[in-house]
Design an enzyme around this catalytic site. Structure first.
Site, PDB file in Angstrom:
ATOM      1  N   ASN A 393       7.137   7.583 -26.761  1.00  0.00           N
ATOM      2  CA  ASN A 393       8.553   7.548 -26.375  1.00  0.00           C
ATOM      3  C   ASN A 393       8.767   7.397 -24.869  1.00  0.00           C
ATOM      4  O   ASN A 393       9.177   6.346 -24.391  1.00  0.00           O
ATOM      5  CB  ASN A 393       9.243   8.819 -26.879  1.00  0.00           C
ATOM      6  CG  ASN A 393      10.752   8.680 -26.943  1.00  0.00           C
ATOM      7  OD1 ASN A 393      11.346   7.891 -26.217  1.00  0.00           O
ATOM      8  ND2 ASN A 393      11.376   9.439 -27.814  1.00  0.00           N
ATOM      9  N   ASP A 394       8.477   8.436 -24.116  1.00  0.00           N
ATOM     10  CA  ASP A 394       8.778   8.436 -22.679  1.00  0.00           C
ATOM     11  C   ASP A 394       8.039   7.335 -21.920  1.00  0.00           C
ATOM     12  O   ASP A 394       8.571   6.774 -20.963  1.00  0.00           O
ATOM     13  CB  ASP A 394       8.429   9.799 -22.065  1.00  0.00           C
ATOM     14  CG  ASP A 394       9.243  10.924 -22.676  1.00  0.00           C
ATOM     15  OD1 ASP A 394      10.434  10.690 -22.961  1.00  0.00           O
ATOM     16  OD2 ASP A 394       8.689  12.026 -22.879  1.00  0.00           O
ATOM     17  N   VAL A 395       6.806   7.024 -22.343  1.00  0.00           N
ATOM     18  CA  VAL A 395       5.986   6.066 -21.591  1.00  0.00           C
ATOM     19  C   VAL A 395       6.392   4.619 -21.829  1.00  0.00           C
ATOM     20  O   VAL A 395       5.852   3.702 -21.210  1.00  0.00           O
ATOM     21  CB  VAL A 395       4.492   6.250 -21.920  1.00  0.00           C
ATOM     22  CG1 VAL A 395       4.023   7.635 -21.522  1.00  0.00           C
ATOM     23  CG2 VAL A 395       4.205   5.981 -23.384  1.00  0.00           C
TER      24      VAL A 395
END
Length: 464
Positions: A393-395
């Site tokens: 998600n964040d990456v």
């Protein structure tokens, strides 16, 4: 056993630890590296036991405690799932720190046993060593406990800030230095206990403000702390193996922390002094408005990938949770039979600890030459037909390079949005560990696959 022979075996143990680190630097040699580490530790423990010389009742209790502790450690290691590995590492770091504190206390109360002088008249160098070892160990213990609670979800992963937190931490750090000075000058035991108490508090206050997105750095940083604590106590005990081991762990952890920060385009001090990773409400004052998304199923995903010439797999924490790495390998094998070129893209902080995804892929026997780091593969997304994002998600969040107001702005991301099609496997639209919304979900070329990662991948295999 003579001191010279003991030193030789400790040196051999240290060399094996160095070879272990060398082996662990590559997935291909990691098994051999682990073996070197095990042999080195076995030699160090056996030599330490033989150096006692007095096989008394105390020796019996020592063996008993080793068996009990070793059995508990082995049981936990066998039972723990890969998804819980980050908090397991944090938990073990806390025990290393606590052990350093206990050894320092023992040496301070019984200096004669350790040839450090007498109580109230301990060598100055030994006082400095045990004070630093106890202080770093105490910080490691409580800091690791907070990291464990955040990773486990018992405590919120969002940063918990408080008024003048930097000044308070600075004041506590300076107080510790002043107390060590006065301890060496007066040798009053009250100063020693104050050093430990303040260090326990400092460990909590240092880690609480750090958000979930910075947890991989925190893990490697605490790893470094535990090493330096062990090295400090090694000097107190005049134990060569402990000094070498502690220095290796401390320096390698510090280097890893630097590499992690570089991979996130973050300053190490910036992470330690506050961290990012707040939730939507805390960072922007309001929750973002829900946007429409395009969702699909395994039939759609299989059709897109079967007709693609190149596919890039982006594994993340969602793959670890679902234990989907073996199914992913099967899917890739099926795609290769259809003539599709497949690669894996790994972000330096994918998952919740360094190397998390690499270990999972190695477990599924994914060829190492198909796995690429961010800087090696990022330019390939523009020429990629399909990017299969499995819980990363964040990456993959474009806000990392496009939104200056985002708390992850500046962190290098995998530019999957440049692919012709993005298949994003996720259970829901919930934010990632950094607590922020992912704009990639709402892009025109993104097809959301709402399902368990393993089940979705297995369904795609059937359709292929």
């Amino acid at each position: 056993m003579s001191a010279n022979l003991l030193a030789v075996f400790y040196l051999i143990s240290g060399v094996l630890f160095i070879l272990a680190l060398r082996g662990l630097s590559s997935p291909e040699t990691s098994r051999k590296g682990n073996l070197f580490g095990i042999i080195g530790m076995a030699i160090a423990i056996i030599m330490t036991l033989m150096s006692i010389g007095n096989f008394s009742t105390g020796f019996f209790y020592l063996i008993l405690l080793l068996l009990v502790g070793g059995s508990i450690g082995a049981f936990i290691a066998f039972k723990i799932p890969m998804t819980a590995m980050p908090e397991l590492v944090a938990g073990f770091h806390s025990l290393v720190g606590l052990a350093a504190v206990f050894v320092a206390i023992s040496a301070f109360l019984n200096p004669e046993v350790f040839n450090l002088g007498s109580f109230g008249n301990i060598k100055i160098a030994s006082l400095i060593e045990m004070s630093l070892g106890a202080s770093i160990g105490a910080i490691t213990f409580t800091g690791s406990i907070i990291a464990f609670l955040k990773l486990r979800g018992i405590m919120s992963g969002n940063p918990i800030t408080f008024i003048a937190q930097h000044y308070i931490n600075l004041l506590l750090g300076l107080s510790t230095v002043v107390l060590i000075f006065y301890l060496c000058k007066t040798q009053l035991d009250s100063f020693f206990w104050l050093i430990i108490a303040i260090s326990f508090l400092l460990g909590i206050l240092l880690i609480i403000p750090i958000g979930g997105a910075d947890m991989p750095v925190v893990i490697s940083m605490l790893n470094s702390y535990s090493g330096w604590a062990a090295a400090g106590i090694g000097f107190t005990l005049e134990n060569t193996a402990l000094i070498i081991t502690g220095a290796l762990v401390g320096s390698s952890g510090a280097i890893l922390s630097y590499i992690m920060c570089k991979g996130m385009n973050r300053s190490f001090f910036n992470v330690i002094l506050g961290g990012f990773g707040g939730n939507e409400e805390s960072s922007s004052g309001k929750v973002k408005e829900q946007k429409p998304v395009k969702s699909g199923n395994s039939d759609d995903a299989a059709f897109l990938m079967k007709n693609a010439s190149s596919v890039i797999i982006v594994p993340g924490y969602g793959m670890a949770v679902a234990q989907a790495q073996h199914a992913l390998r099967e899917m890739v094998d099926a795609l290769k039979k259809n003539g599709v070129k497949v690669s894996y893209a790994i972000h330096p902080v994918a998952g919740r600890m360094p190397g998390h995804m690499n270990v999972l892929l190695a477990e599924a026997n994914v060829p190492y030459d198909e796995v690429f780091e961010l800087e090696e593969i990022n330019n390939d997304f523009a020429n990629c037909d399909v990017a299969y994002v499995i819980g990363a998600n964040d990456v993959t969040n474009p806000a990392g390079k496009s939104d200056p107001q985002s708390p992850i702005y500046g962190m290098p991301i995998l530019e999957v949005e440049k692919s012709k099609s993005v298949l994003f496997v996720k259970r829901s639209l919930s934010p990632g560990y950094a607590g922020i919304d992912n704009d990639l979900f709402y892009r025109d070329n993104t097809l959301m696959l709402f399902a368990d990662a393993k089940k979705m991948t297995e369904d795609i295999i059937k359709n292929l």
